[in-house]
Write a protein that holds these residues in place. Structure first.
Motif, PDB file in Angstrom:
ATOM      1  N   ASP A  59      10.162  -0.655  -4.128  1.00 42.22           N
ATOM      2  CA  ASP A  59       9.511   0.091  -5.205  1.00 42.22           C
ATOM      3  C   ASP A  59      10.258  -0.073  -6.533  1.00 42.22           C
ATOM      4  O   ASP A  59      11.321   0.527  -6.734  1.00 42.22           O
ATOM      5  CB  ASP A  59       9.438   1.568  -4.816  1.00 42.22           C
ATOM      6  CG  ASP A  59       8.618   2.387  -5.794  1.00 42.22           C
ATOM      7  OD1 ASP A  59       8.234   1.841  -6.852  1.00 42.22           O
ATOM      8  OD2 ASP A  59       8.365   3.574  -5.515  1.00 42.22           O
TER       9      ASP A  59
ATOM     10  N   HIS B  78       0.842  -1.187   0.000  1.00 40.31           N
ATOM     11  CA  HIS B  78       0.000   0.000   0.000  1.00 40.31           C
ATOM     12  C   HIS B  78       0.883   1.245   0.000  1.00 40.31           C
ATOM     13  O   HIS B  78       1.933   1.274   0.637  1.00 40.31           O
ATOM     14  CB  HIS B  78      -0.921  -0.001   1.229  1.00 40.31           C
ATOM     15  CG  HIS B  78      -2.040   0.977   1.131  1.00 40.31           C
ATOM     16  ND1 HIS B  78      -1.873   2.321   1.357  1.00 40.31           N
ATOM     17  CD2 HIS B  78      -3.367   0.796   0.834  1.00 40.31           C
ATOM     18  CE1 HIS B  78      -3.036   2.934   1.202  1.00 40.31           C
ATOM     19  NE2 HIS B  78      -3.951   2.023   0.882  1.00 40.31           N
ATOM     20  N   GLY B  79       0.429   2.266  -0.711  1.00 38.05           N
ATOM     21  CA  GLY B  79       1.226   3.481  -0.821  1.00 38.05           C
ATOM     22  C   GLY B  79       1.436   4.213   0.492  1.00 38.05           C
ATOM     23  O   GLY B  79       2.326   5.060   0.598  1.00 38.05           O
ATOM     24  N   SER B  80       0.654   3.877   1.509  1.00 39.02           N
ATOM     25  CA  SER B  80       0.797   4.548   2.815  1.00 39.02           C
ATOM     26  C   SER B  80       1.963   4.003   3.633  1.00 39.02           C
ATOM     27  O   SER B  80       2.370   4.601   4.616  1.00 39.02           O
ATOM     28  CB  SER B  80      -0.501   4.404   3.607  1.00 39.02           C
ATOM     29  OG  SER B  80      -0.748   3.031   3.902  1.00 39.02           O
TER      30      SER B  80
ATOM     31  N   GLY C 276       2.521  -0.203 -12.549  1.00 35.85           N
ATOM     32  CA  GLY C 276       1.435   0.222 -11.681  1.00 35.85           C
ATOM     33  C   GLY C 276       0.052   0.205 -12.289  1.00 35.85           C
ATOM     34  O   GLY C 276      -0.126   0.166 -13.510  1.00 35.85           O
ATOM     35  N   SER C 277      -0.944   0.222 -11.374  1.00 39.04           N
ATOM     36  CA  SER C 277      -2.348   0.222 -11.799  1.00 39.04           C
ATOM     37  C   SER C 277      -3.203   1.189 -10.990  1.00 39.04           C
ATOM     38  O   SER C 277      -4.355   1.426 -11.342  1.00 39.04           O
ATOM     39  CB  SER C 277      -2.929  -1.192 -11.679  1.00 39.04           C
ATOM     40  OG  SER C 277      -2.827  -1.664 -10.334  1.00 39.04           O
ATOM     41  N   ALA C 278      -2.650   1.729  -9.912  1.00 40.60           N
ATOM     42  CA  ALA C 278      -3.412   2.662  -9.071  1.00 40.60           C
ATOM     43  C   ALA C 278      -2.455   3.619  -8.381  1.00 40.60           C
ATOM     44  O   ALA C 278      -1.286   3.292  -8.123  1.00 40.60           O
ATOM     45  CB  ALA C 278      -4.233   1.893  -8.042  1.00 40.60           C
ATOM     46  N   ALA C 279      -2.955   4.809  -8.057  1.00 37.51           N
ATOM     47  CA  ALA C 279      -2.106   5.847  -7.472  1.00 37.51           C
ATOM     48  C   ALA C 279      -1.655   5.519  -6.051  1.00 37.51           C
ATOM     49  O   ALA C 279      -0.623   6.026  -5.594  1.00 37.51           O
ATOM     50  CB  ALA C 279      -2.858   7.178  -7.472  1.00 37.51           C
ATOM     51  N   ASN C 280      -2.385   4.671  -5.343  1.00 38.72           N
ATOM     52  CA  ASN C 280      -2.065   4.404  -3.935  1.00 38.72           C
ATOM     53  C   ASN C 280      -1.459   3.015  -3.719  1.00 38.72           C
ATOM     54  O   ASN C 280      -1.524   2.478  -2.619  1.00 38.72           O
ATOM     55  CB  ASN C 280      -3.315   4.583  -3.073  1.00 38.72           C
ATOM     56  CG  ASN C 280      -4.401   3.559  -3.411  1.00 38.72           C
ATOM     57  OD1 ASN C 280      -4.379   2.973  -4.488  1.00 38.72           O
ATOM     58  ND2 ASN C 280      -5.342   3.375  -2.494  1.00 38.72           N
TER      59      ASN C 280
END
Length: 390
Positions: free
Chosen positions: A204, A195-197, A240-244
């Motif tokens: 990465d 998760h991006g958080s 990637g597939s989503a910003a987060n």
């Protein structure tokens, strides 16, 4: 003054134009060109010319004449995965496009076939006409060679023409090194998605890819002399597939183009070293897949000079200058085996401001080049394999 073959070729302009426009409407890519093969073989049958189709590659070899001597001319037939935007009434609509002019080459070759067949009694050898697939992915020439198309009879020498949309009609360009070699590669990076958080819990691959991209650009800026002819391009980057979400994987694709074999070897080694070193620093797994590996095109000086004479005999108003560019051509694979000549032939539209570069979705070509190309091919064959003078 124009020779007799050129005068005969001009009588075929309407027919060659119709061929070219039909081919333009059925563009196909890679090693699978069923509709193109069907069209070409239909025309060869009408001309009573013997041919062989290599089904696994969509390559066609047509043979005219008999004897031990063998001269080869090549025209490529494949298109590009480009949506056409050219304002032509015969524009393609299937999502692919002849944006490099290979439909022109195929029509020229068919025109040459008709001219050579009409003069077959003059031949003291075999003319091999290679209608080749997959030049754009650098696979067609290798498929021809692997299928032994250069043998039985063995090709002694060869020539190819390639239309150039930014050269005016009536001009040709040649060089002992007209095209650079190409090394195409895909760098596959595997990290750890999270998760991006909480980036600290992952690895990465995008971050790693960015540093590799920067490292490759610095390789060009700090390890290549300004006097060397080298181009290194990363043209595709996917992750990637989503910003987060930090993704698990990232991929980047690029090409290296170079003329000097020693620089080529060193650059390939450094691409691998930089990729592996940076990936290790950022705890990322890296794999490099080779997508293409074609040598520089090296033409024979004697064949180039001989073909220059042929060009002037076809029409003494044609001009010949130099062409030396970073683009690549799999005709180079044949040039490693036999003496060859390769000329770019001007096919720019009449208005200079409307001339666009190859691979542009709006590109247009001047169809008046068709009889010139066909006449150059046919004259070369008749001079090489016959005793005719023009």
């Amino acid at each position: 003054m124009k020779n007799q073959i050129m005068l005969e070729a001009e009588q075929l302009l309407e027919e060659m134009t119709a061929w070219r426009r039909r081919l333009h409407q059925i563009p196909e890519i890679g090693l699978a060109l069923p509709n193109t093969v069907s069209f070409v073989t239909e025309k060869l049958q009408e001309m009573d010319i013997k041919y062989t189709v290599y089904e696994d590659s969509s390559n066609i070899v047509a043979c005219i004449g008999q004897g031990d001597k063998c001269y080869m001319i090549r025209g490529d037939m494949d298109a590009l995965p480009i949506e056409e935007q050219a304002p032509e009434p015969f524009a393609s609509t299937n999502g692919c496009m002849h944006a490099c002019g290979h439909d022109m080459h195929t029509a020229m070759m068919l025109g040459a076939a008709k001219l050579i067949k009409a003069h077959e009694s003059e031949l003291k050898g075999v003319a091999k006409l290679f209608f080749q697939s997959a030049e754009e992915i650098f696979a067609g020439a290798k498929a021809m060679i692997n299928a032994k198309a250069m043998e039985n009879p063995r090709v002694d020498s060869a020539m190819a023409l390639h239309v150039f949309s930014q050269k005016p009609l009536g001009t040709l360009g040649g060089h002992t090194n007209p095209c650079a070699g190409v090394y195409g590669f895909c760098i596959k990076l595997t990290g750890k998605g999270v998760h991006g958080s909480s980036p600290e819990d992952g690895i990465d691959p995008i971050n790693t890819a960015v540093h590799i991209h920067q490292g490759l650009q610095e390789l060009m800026a700090r390890e290549i002399s300004g006097f060397d002819e080298v181009a290194l391009t990363i043209g595709k980057f996917h992750a990637g597939s989503a910003a987060n979400i930090i993704p698990e994987t990232a991929e980047m694709e690029g090409t290296l183009r170079v003329f000097d074999p020693d620089i080529r070897k060193r650059m390939i080694r450094r691409i691998h070293e930089i990729t592996e070193g940076i990936a290790a620093a950022y705890r990322t797994k890296a794999e490099i897949e080779v997508l293409s590996d074609v040598p520089p095109l090296v033409c024979d000086e004697n064949e180039l000079a001989w073909c220059r004479e042929v060009i002037h005999e076809v029409d003494d108003t044609l001009t010949v200058d130099t062409f030396h560019a970073m683009g690549s051509e799999d005709f180079a694979c044949y040039s490693e085996l036999v003496p060859t000549a390769f000329y770019m032939i001007g096919a720019g539209v009449d208005k200079p401001e409307e001339r666009l570069p190859q691979h542009n979705p709006k590109i247009r070509f001047n169809e008046k080049v068709l009889p010139i190309g066909a006449a150059v091919y046919a004259t070369a064959v008749l001079k090489k394999l016959g005793n005719r003078t023009f």
